[in-house]
Design a protein around this motif. Structure first.
Motif, mmCIF file in Angstrom:
data_model
loop_
_atom_site.group_PDB
_atom_site.id
_atom_site.type_symbol
_atom_site.label_atom_id
_atom_site.label_comp_id
_atom_site.label_asym_id
_atom_site.label_seq_id
_atom_site.Cartn_x
_atom_site.Cartn_y
_atom_site.Cartn_z
ATOM 1 N N SER A 170 0.603 -1.267 -0.224
ATOM 2 C CA SER A 170 0.065 -0.163 0.149
ATOM 3 C C SER A 170 0.841 1.302 0.440
ATOM 4 N N LEU A 172 1.674 4.905 1.443
ATOM 5 C CA LEU A 172 1.995 6.495 2.513
ATOM 6 C C LEU A 172 2.113 7.709 2.032
ATOM 7 N N TYR A 183 -1.256 -1.149 -6.324
ATOM 8 C CA TYR A 183 -1.262 -1.259 -4.568
ATOM 9 C C TYR A 183 -3.019 -0.959 -3.810
ATOM 10 N N ARG A 226 -4.004 0.088 -0.680
ATOM 11 C CA ARG A 226 -4.407 1.088 -0.034
ATOM 12 C C ARG A 226 -3.549 2.782 -0.518
ATOM 13 N N TYR A 227 -4.285 3.839 -0.804
ATOM 14 C CA TYR A 227 -3.853 4.759 -0.534
ATOM 15 C C TYR A 227 -4.375 5.400 0.720
ATOM 16 N N TRP A 228 -2.967 5.547 1.929
ATOM 17 C CA TRP A 228 -3.612 6.476 3.211
ATOM 18 C C TRP A 228 -2.909 8.109 2.914
ATOM 19 N N GLY A 249 -3.848 7.782 7.337
ATOM 20 C CA GLY A 249 -3.343 7.252 8.126
ATOM 21 C C GLY A 249 -2.284 8.507 8.403
ATOM 22 N N VAL A 254 -1.506 -0.768 12.628
ATOM 23 C CA VAL A 254 0.028 -0.287 11.731
ATOM 24 C C VAL A 254 1.033 0.717 12.786
ATOM 25 N N ILE A 256 0.037 -4.289 9.789
ATOM 26 C CA ILE A 256 0.109 -3.564 8.923
ATOM 27 C C ILE A 256 1.237 -2.428 9.363
ATOM 28 N N ALA A 259 4.690 0.210 7.935
ATOM 29 C CA ALA A 259 4.890 1.591 7.221
ATOM 30 C C ALA A 259 6.593 1.473 6.887
ATOM 31 N N GLU A 294 0.534 -6.827 5.906
ATOM 32 C CA GLU A 294 0.379 -5.852 4.805
ATOM 33 C C GLU A 294 1.665 -4.854 4.947
ATOM 34 N N MET A 330 2.621 -0.362 3.992
ATOM 35 C CA MET A 330 2.767 0.499 3.635
ATOM 36 C C MET A 330 3.957 1.246 3.149
#
Length: 331
Positions: free
Chosen positions: A10, A12, A42, A44-46, A80, A188, A221, A223, A305, A307
């Motif tokens: 995903s 960020l 991808y 997600r888009y946060w 996010g 996350v 998740i 990052a 996941e 990010m």
């Protein structure tokens, strides 16, 4: 054995503002990047929440998410995250309930307790001058507004109540891990800038997780920073802009500056240690190098996941980084 291709990637986005450029450019790039990364596959888009930071244009987070969701079709869009102590939980429930009503099944709500800014701006945001100590109560209040309406409820989030709105707890320490585990929510971890407690936080989260109606088992998740280019030399040159952002932050400001060939000429040994510590969960190089680094991160954390934050002064280089990563990850 872990099938790495089963681990979603995903995005960020901090809506970075290049020094000498403006927020309008940054927000235009956000929408363009969302469209591109959706096409790259991808998950997600946060968007993150930051205030009074010239190097980031992501202050009105829910508005940006609405723009991104309207410009895309499939990718999950969300926060996010929303720094909940900056807001009334009821207002957040209404805002994200509205987003989820416009875009059913596509909106995520990540919640954090940090201010996302400096102390003076925190005071301007938080009129009651709370320090986030009541974050667990705020999360519970917010989630209450999102449940289906019951008899006698006097304050209702419309839109909001009963919508399909996944809630995530964000954190960079064991505090968020404990709360996510207690409430049976996905967790996350922000190792893209605060990796020190990554292992400890995930261990606590999994050990104390309580299944809930929302989630039967822990969901993690992680990052991380990743900069991918055709050569390692070019990737590290691109990465130097992010290193300079942290360096200028330590010097009392924050700027997003053009890349340099040799970052070591810009900092002293103490500054180098501080920047490298905060950016230690960064994977920089060719597609194969970065893929192996992220695979190792999955092996170390058992993340469900990843990010990915991939910042570059040149927007085409940023697009290329995400494209190369998506391609190599799918192999």
């Amino acid at each position: 054995m872990t099938r790495y291709t089963d681990i979603p990637l995903s995005v960020l986005d901090l809506a970075p503002v290049r020094t000498g450029h403006d927020a309008a450019e940054a927000l235009t790039h956000t929408v363009e990047l969302a469209r591109a990364t959706e096409a790259f596959g991808y998950h997600r888009y946060w968007i993150s929440e930051h205030h009074n930071t010239p190097a980031m244009a992501s202050s009105a987070t829910s508005i940006i998410i609405g723009q991104v969701a309207a410009a895309t079709e499939r990718i999950k869009d969300g926060a996010g995250g929303i720094m909940l102590p900056n807001h009334a939980p009821y207002v957040v429930a209404e805002q994200f309930g509205t987003l989820a009503t416009y875009h059913p099944g596509r909106i995520d709500l990540g919640l954090g307790r940090a201010p996302g800014t400096d102390p003076a701006t925190t005071r301007a945001l938080r009129r009651d001058h709370q320090d986030g100590a009541d974050f667990p109560e705020q999360v519970a209040e917010l989630r209450g507004y999102l449940t289906p309406a019951g008899a006698g409820r006097k304050v209702r989030a419309i839109p909001g109540e009963g919508v399909d709105l996944p809630v995530f707890i964000l954190g960079s320490s064991t505090f968020g891990a404990a709360l996510a585990a207690q409430q049976g929510l996905p967790f996350v971890f922000a190792s893209h800038f605060a990796p020190a407690q990554l292992r400890e936080a995930l261990k606590l989260y999994r050990a104390t997780f309580r299944p809930s109606k929302t989630l039967e088992k822990p969901h993690v998740i992680v990052a991380a920073n990743a900069v991918v280019a055709d050569t390692g030399t070019e990737a590290f040159r691109i990465f130097s802009s992010l290193q300079q952002k942290f360096l200028t932050h330590f010097r009392g400001g924050m700027q997003f500056l053009p890349p340099v060939d040799n970052i070591t000429t810009l900092w002293n040994s103490q500054e180098a240690r501080m920047v490298n510590a905060m950016l230690s969960e960064s994977h920089v190089g060719t597609p194969d190098t970065v893929r192996r680094g992220l695979q190792d991160l999955v092996d170390r954390t058992h993340a469900d996941e990843l990010m990915i934050l991939s910042e570059a002064w040149d927007f085409d280089a940023r697009l290329r980084s995400y494209e190369l990563l998506a391609h190599t990850w799918s192999q």
